[in-house]
Enzyme design. Sequence first.
Site, PDB file in Angstrom:
ATOM      1  CG  ASP A 237       8.124   1.835   0.759  1.00  0.00           C
ATOM      2  OD1 ASP A 237       8.171   0.869  -0.037  1.00  0.00           O
ATOM      3  OD2 ASP A 237       8.277   3.016   0.406  1.00  0.00           O
TER       4      ASP A 237
ATOM      5  CG  MET B 196     -10.001   5.961  15.761  1.00  0.00           C
ATOM      6  SD  MET B 196      -9.422   4.266  16.005  1.00  0.00           S
ATOM      7  CE  MET B 196      -8.701   3.897  14.435  1.00  0.00           C
TER       8      MET B 196
END
Length: 592
Positions: free
Chosen positions: A562, A547
């Site tokens: 971004d 993970m």
Amino acid sequence: MISVEEHLATILAAVRPAEPVRLPLSDCVGLVLCEEIRSLVDLPGFDNSAMDGYAVRSADVEGADPAVPGSAVTLPVVGEVAAGGVATMPVALGQAVRIMTGAMMPEGADAIIRVEDTDGGTETVEIRAGAAIGTSVRPAGEDVRIGTVVLEAGSVIDARRVALLAATGHGDVLVLPRPRVAVVSTGAELVAPGQPLAPGQIHDSNSHMLEAALTECGAVTTHRLTIGDEGSEVIRVVEELAGQVDAIITSGGVSMGAYDVVKEALRDSGTVDFVQVRMQPGKPQGFGTVGERRVPLFALPGNPVSSYVSFEVFARPALRTMMGLRPAGRPSQKARLTHQLDSPVGRTQVARAVAVRDDAGWHADPVWGQASHFVADLSRANAFLIVPADVTHLAAGDEVEMWLLDGDRARLTAWPADAEAEGAGGAVGAVGAAGSSRGLTHVRADGSAHMVDISAKDVTAREASAAGRVLLSPQAVTALRSGGVPKGDALAVARIAGIQAVKRTPELIPLAHPIAVHGVSVDVDVADDAVQIRATVRTADRTGIEMEALTAVTVAALALIDMVKAVDRHARITDVRVVAKSGGRSGDWSES
Ligand code: AMP
Ligand code: MG
């Protein structure tokens, strides 16, 4: 140019339902019934047993009660009857007959005792429970009476109706037949899939796609041909097929090029018109009728996506009309866009999208490649978005009309073999309700959540790598390569963001354990159409670190988006996955 509606109206005006034929049940699924069906038998046809057990007279076993010791009744077994047999022995007072499910009730008996309520004897039987008159007996005609109407003309035959037709004695029925359709791919560049390609050649996908689409809509492909770019051959093939089939579909050769033979060859026939439709994709279309039987001919454009869209929008409704079905076959829904969508001025856009449903309703994610040659993105889609001609821009969140191409299922995917073991939602792409009923390993039966106790597991050295891509426009790639991103060094920011994210993983992922991270590396690589991101994370602990690796890749990708959003509003994250892991009980694994 004409509108989509005008062209479809011309087509639907030229086709009509076929003559009904009588077909065996095995050929009838999906077809429309053309006669009223009455049952030829009673269902059940005779009183019979619903259980394996003993046929008795209710009065003989009245006192038997499993709760009362000594109340059992013992009766002589005077015969036996199985399904398909006829009881020769009537059941007289104080007698029993052994009987199987579906077997005819013997004369004199009025109730069945289940074998579970007896000692199962064959000479005599001990009966431990009583039964009221009629218990476990299926009376004749209870389901259907002989002569009653069981299906009306106009019913569409499916598996459940086949069961009814068969049970009521009908081996064949009058139906509207499947249209027999010829599919013709045109183009000198085409080679059959499975054959090697010479320079400049491509595999013929349209004829196979059209054959599959015809099967899906209930028609049958009787001919599938690939021909070159000779006008004379187009004419010869069409003339020959017109005498043998109910419809002809060609692909290719209808636009403005030098070899648009279908158009050139058939325009002079006088019965096939070539038009420009205000649709994208699929602007050039040909339609008309050919031969003495005035067989409808659809001349579809050659680009694979245009061909498929044209089939769905124009040919499928016509074929359904020929089969007596409602022309508009695809369920239409309102969906909210997950991304913005630009649409050409003055043309109805049929955009391809992935549709998913959650508690808030349907969402549509337009596929990346909307150009008419992108077959991979076509195959990812399970929906069309219909953007009206006067709409040129839709924002994320806007409502759009959507056709569901697979019914209201998510994209067809086999349930992954290990989904049960993993407790995963599977690869189906459905969200919400489908997953929630399956339970969670980290939720106890009383509903309280917990984190699995891993203290008994061994501490081992573990490493996991994940990868993913951010798809970018050529301008964004150039800006990244030349250091021209206005906000600054986007790649460095992405790397740092990935590393920072690893340290936050257990805060973000509800059931992930906090573990000590011993090392992280995040690599970013600029390719021609994307940035490849790869992260490797190390620990020595009792649970895996996959993970963390996935978080690193995902957050690095988000940070990159971004940074570049001023130069690329369509940047898109894709293919995020674990690519390798080592250590731990489940052993080492890598993608390749
Ligand atoms: P056309 O309308 O014939 O000029 O075809 C337009 C484009 O679709 C060209 O790039 C063709 O190579 C391609 N194309 C035409 N027919 C097929 C086919 N059967 N399978 C795959 N691509 C095709
Ligand atoms: Mg061609």
